[in-house]
Design an enzyme around this catalytic site. Structure first.
Site, PDB file in Angstrom:
ATOM      1  N   ASP A  65      54.724  41.577  23.667  1.00 14.53           N
ATOM      2  CA  ASP A  65      55.014  43.006  23.759  1.00 14.53           C
ATOM      3  C   ASP A  65      55.275  43.433  22.319  1.00 14.53           C
ATOM      4  OD1 ASP A  65      56.138  45.509  23.922  1.00 14.53           O
ATOM      5  OD2 ASP A  65      57.378  45.057  25.672  1.00 14.53           O
ATOM      6  N   SER A 145      45.206  57.446  14.969  1.00 14.98           N
ATOM      7  CA  SER A 145      44.432  58.370  15.818  1.00 14.98           C
ATOM      8  C   SER A 145      44.276  59.689  15.081  1.00 14.98           C
ATOM      9  CB  SER A 145      45.184  58.627  17.130  1.00 14.98           C
ATOM     10  OG  SER A 145      44.543  59.670  17.859  1.00 14.98           O
ATOM     11  N   TYR A 158      52.594  61.309  21.672  1.00 16.81           N
ATOM     12  CA  TYR A 158      51.501  60.484  21.149  1.00 16.81           C
ATOM     13  C   TYR A 158      51.217  60.887  19.703  1.00 16.81           C
ATOM     14  CZ  TYR A 158      47.001  58.074  20.891  1.00 16.81           C
ATOM     15  OH  TYR A 158      45.966  57.255  20.514  1.00 16.81           O
ATOM     16  N   LYS A 162      51.663  58.476  16.272  1.00 15.54           N
ATOM     17  CA  LYS A 162      50.515  58.184  15.406  1.00 15.54           C
ATOM     18  C   LYS A 162      50.706  58.785  14.005  1.00 15.54           C
ATOM     19  CE  LYS A 162      48.102  55.669  18.238  1.00 15.54           C
ATOM     20  NZ  LYS A 162      47.873  54.249  17.954  1.00 15.54           N
TER      21      LYS A 162
END
Ligand SMILES: NC(=O)c1ccc[n+]([C@@H]2O[C@H](COP(=O)([O-])OP(=O)(O)OC[C@H]3O[C@@H](n4cnc5c(N)ncnc54)[C@H](O)[C@@H]3O)[C@@H](O)[C@H]2O)c1
Length: 262
Positions: A65, A145, A158, A162
């Protein structure tokens, strides 16, 4: 046709059980590298190792993980035991988060950033420490991203994670470059991996046509007019991991069909 030669090089790729990470691992294997996979899914990781097997190098995996530095420490030790040294580290493991800006709970936000941001933070820490100790340079590539290039209306957490990865890539690059170690990032656009299926599941209403929704989201964002592929991300990663990219330090390469141009 593969134009890169990574014979004698050892690469470690997180998230290589699926999607972009898997495509990266396969391209490295095809180009002659030995590859170590780190993934939270043992089945995915074993599948990637089996698929690389036909290339005749050395491959293995650790179930990790990436939000847990202890797990990553075990993974680096496993790869170092198997290969002797680690030349290339690619941090690709990641998840999506579709929760609304106001509604997301502290636990959801923390878990997301622990994976998408801290996974890359710990991965780079260990990569840098390992490569400096070994000597002889190295390459680190973070999969960020285009969503980290700007704020997002629908996917703010998100974008936040990023953006952190992009900033972190630069800080690592400053510390790495004097040791002949390059740290850079690739910013993918839209690739229809299992991660995208999770986005469509969350965004699509009951009975919605997912393919139509995907097409609409893609076309509204992408001048190229088509989705990109894992292989196209891998080409960028292999380039940044090669000697051709020795002078590229702390950069982020958009591979996104033109959805972002800066
Ligand atoms: N698919 C896209 O369009 C796209 C676009 C931009 C950026 N990205 C980024 O690319 C990376 C790979 O995404 P993908 O589309 O290949 O997704 P994917 O779901 O196909 O693959 C992600 C892999 O990471 C693994 N993983 C998830 N959580 C983990 C954890 N905590 N520890 C270790 N492994 C874990 C999963 O088991 C899986 O094998 C991610 O960082 C993602 O944010 C993807």
């Amino acid at each position: 046709m593969m134009v890169f030669d990574f014979s004698g090089k050892n690469a470690l790729v997180t998230g290589a059980g699926s999607g972009i990470g898997r495509a990266v691992a396969l391209q490295f294997a095809e180009a002659g590298a030995n590859v170590w996979v780190g993934d939270i899914s043992g089945d995915n990781a074993a599948g990637a190792v089996a698929e690389m097997g036909r290339h005749g190098g050395s491959y293995g995996f650790t179930v990790v993980d990436v939000s847990r530095k202890d797990d990553l420490t075990v993974m680096f030790a496993g790869a170092a035991r198997a290969f002797g040294r680690i030349d290339i580290v690619v941090n690709s493991a990641g998840v999506f988060m579709t929760r609304h800006l106001i509604e997301a709970t502290p636990e959801e936000i923390k878990r997301h950033l622990d994976i998408n941001l801290m996974g890359a933070v710990y991965g780079c820490q260990l990569a840098l420490e390992t490569m400096i100790r070994q000597g002889g340079g190295g390459k680190i590539v973070n999969i960020a991203s285009v969503g980290g290039r700007h704020g997002e209306l629908d996917f703010p957490y998100y974008a936040l994670g990023k953006a952190g990865v992009l900033n972190w890539t630069q800080s690592v690059a400053y510390n790495a470059a004097p040791h002949g170690i390059n740290c850079n990032a690739v910013c993918p656009g839209i690739i229809r991996t299992p991660m995208w299926e999770s986005i469509l599941e969350a965004v699509a209403g009951e009975g919605a046509d997912r393919d139509a929704l995907f097409d609409e989201m893609l076309k509204s964002r992408t001048p190229l007019g088509r989705a990109q592929t894992g292989e196209e991300m891998a080409y960028a990663v292999l380039f940044l991991s090669s000697g051709y990219a020795d002078a590229i330090v702390g950069q982020a390469l958009n591979v996104c069909g033109g959805s972002v141009m800066s």
